[in-house]
Each structure stands twice: as C-alpha cells, then as structure tokens.
Design a protein around this motif. Structure first.
Motif, PDB file in Angstrom:
ATOM      1  N   GLU A 139       7.182  16.425  -1.886  1.00  0.00           N
ATOM      2  CA  GLU A 139       7.492  17.729  -1.290  1.00  0.00           C
ATOM      3  C   GLU A 139       7.713  17.502   0.184  1.00  0.00           C
ATOM      4  OE1 GLU A 139       5.391  21.602  -1.964  1.00  0.00           O
ATOM      5  OE2 GLU A 139       4.323  20.354  -3.402  1.00  0.00           O
ATOM      6  N   ARG A 140       8.917  17.832   0.635  1.00  0.00           N
ATOM      7  CA  ARG A 140       9.303  17.503   1.985  1.00  0.00           C
ATOM      8  C   ARG A 140       8.714  18.491   2.987  1.00  0.00           C
ATOM      9  NH1 ARG A 140      13.541  18.558   5.001  1.00  0.00           N
ATOM     10  NH2 ARG A 140      14.262  16.908   6.357  1.00  0.00           N
ATOM     11  N   ALA A 171       0.843  -1.202   0.000  1.00  0.00           N
ATOM     12  CA  ALA A 171       0.000   0.000   0.000  1.00  0.00           C
ATOM     13  C   ALA A 171       0.879   1.253   0.000  1.00  0.00           C
ATOM     14  CB  ALA A 171      -0.929  -0.001   1.215  1.00  0.00           C
ATOM     15  N   ARG A 172       1.979   1.212   0.757  1.00  0.00           N
ATOM     16  CA  ARG A 172       2.867   2.370   0.825  1.00  0.00           C
ATOM     17  C   ARG A 172       3.560   2.600  -0.523  1.00  0.00           C
ATOM     18  NH1 ARG A 172       7.263   1.210   4.538  1.00  0.00           N
ATOM     19  NH2 ARG A 172       8.578   1.070   2.733  1.00  0.00           N
ATOM     20  N   CYS A 202       2.266  12.070   0.070  1.00  0.00           N
ATOM     21  CA  CYS A 202       2.129  10.624   0.207  1.00  0.00           C
ATOM     22  C   CYS A 202       2.693  10.089   1.517  1.00  0.00           C
ATOM     23  CB  CYS A 202       2.802   9.918  -0.970  1.00  0.00           C
ATOM     24  SG  CYS A 202       4.595  10.068  -0.988  1.00  0.00           S
ATOM     25  N   GLY A 203       3.377  10.932   2.290  1.00  0.00           N
ATOM     26  CA  GLY A 203       3.894  10.463   3.570  1.00  0.00           C
ATOM     27  C   GLY A 203       5.202   9.707   3.480  1.00  0.00           C
ATOM     28  N   LYS A 204       5.834   9.693   2.282  1.00  0.00           N
ATOM     29  CA  LYS A 204       7.127   9.013   2.128  1.00  0.00           C
ATOM     30  C   LYS A 204       8.138   9.587   3.125  1.00  0.00           C
ATOM     31  CE  LYS A 204      10.855   8.569  -1.290  1.00  0.00           C
ATOM     32  NZ  LYS A 204      11.057   7.123  -1.359  1.00  0.00           N
ATOM     33  N   GLU A 259       3.219   5.951  -2.760  1.00  0.00           N
ATOM     34  CA  GLU A 259       4.388   6.748  -3.151  1.00  0.00           C
ATOM     35  C   GLU A 259       4.491   6.837  -4.676  1.00  0.00           C
ATOM     36  OE1 GLU A 259       6.963   5.627   0.829  1.00  0.00           O
ATOM     37  OE2 GLU A 259       7.818   5.190  -1.138  1.00  0.00           O
ATOM     38  N   ALA A 260       4.147   5.743  -5.354  1.00  0.00           N
ATOM     39  CA  ALA A 260       4.226   5.728  -6.827  1.00  0.00           C
ATOM     40  C   ALA A 260       3.196   6.679  -7.429  1.00  0.00           C
ATOM     41  CB  ALA A 260       4.015   4.315  -7.343  1.00  0.00           C
ATOM     42  N   ALA A 261       2.059   6.869  -6.746  1.00  0.00           N
ATOM     43  CA  ALA A 261       0.986   7.727  -7.250  1.00  0.00           C
ATOM     44  C   ALA A 261       1.197   9.193  -6.877  1.00  0.00           C
ATOM     45  CB  ALA A 261      -0.362   7.244  -6.700  1.00  0.00           C
TER      46      ALA A 261
END
Ligand code: ZN
Length: 84
Positions: A52-53, A40-41, A74-76, A45-47
């Motif tokens: 943006e940090r 799911a993560r 995305c929360g990466k 992230e791919a989408a």
C-alpha cells in the motif's frame, strides 16, 4: 576440488539474493553488509500482506513530478517519476 580463491570468485559472480550465509561470510565487510541488508529487505517485502503506497515526497518534489513513495507495511520503494 575448488580452491578458496575459486570459491570467492564464484561467490562474487552469484546474485546477492541467492547467496547462503556461509557464502556471504566470504565477501569483504562492505559486501557482507550489503548482502545482509539486501536479503533482509527482500524477505520483508516478500512477507508483506499487500503493498500500500504512501507518499513521502515533499510538496516541492511532487510539483516537480517526483512522487516519492513507499509501502506503508514493508517500506518497499514505490516511487514514480511523472516527469517523462
Ligand atoms: Zn509492502
């Protein structure tokens, strides 16, 4: 013909990101949770339209060179450590 034990052993050697839903179903309950969260993560992230940090570190953590951050979309995890 692959036995079910051989199949499970093969699934356990497969990188989590490459497992199909059927294969994930062969893992133990903790493994299933991990595999589903991981996939799911990766999909989230791919989408992402573009990472943006944003900083999530406290002032105290920043002062120690611990710059926790994540993508605001995305929360990466985009942390970095300037201590080294
Ligand atoms: Zn992102």
């Amino acid at each position: 013909m692959e036995t079910s034990e051989e199949r499970i052993a093969r699934v356990r050697r497969t990188p989590v990101g490459l497992l199909t839903e059927d294969e994930i179903g062969l893992l133990d309950p903790d493994g299933q949770i991990f595999a589903r969260r991981y996939q799911a993560r990766v999909a989230r992230e791919a989408a992402c339209p573009g990472h943006e940090r944003i900083l999530t570190a406290t002032r105290e953590q920043s002062n120690r060179g611990d710059h926790r951050g994540e993508c605001k979309h995305c929360g990466k995890d985009m942390s970095w450590d300037s201590g080294d």
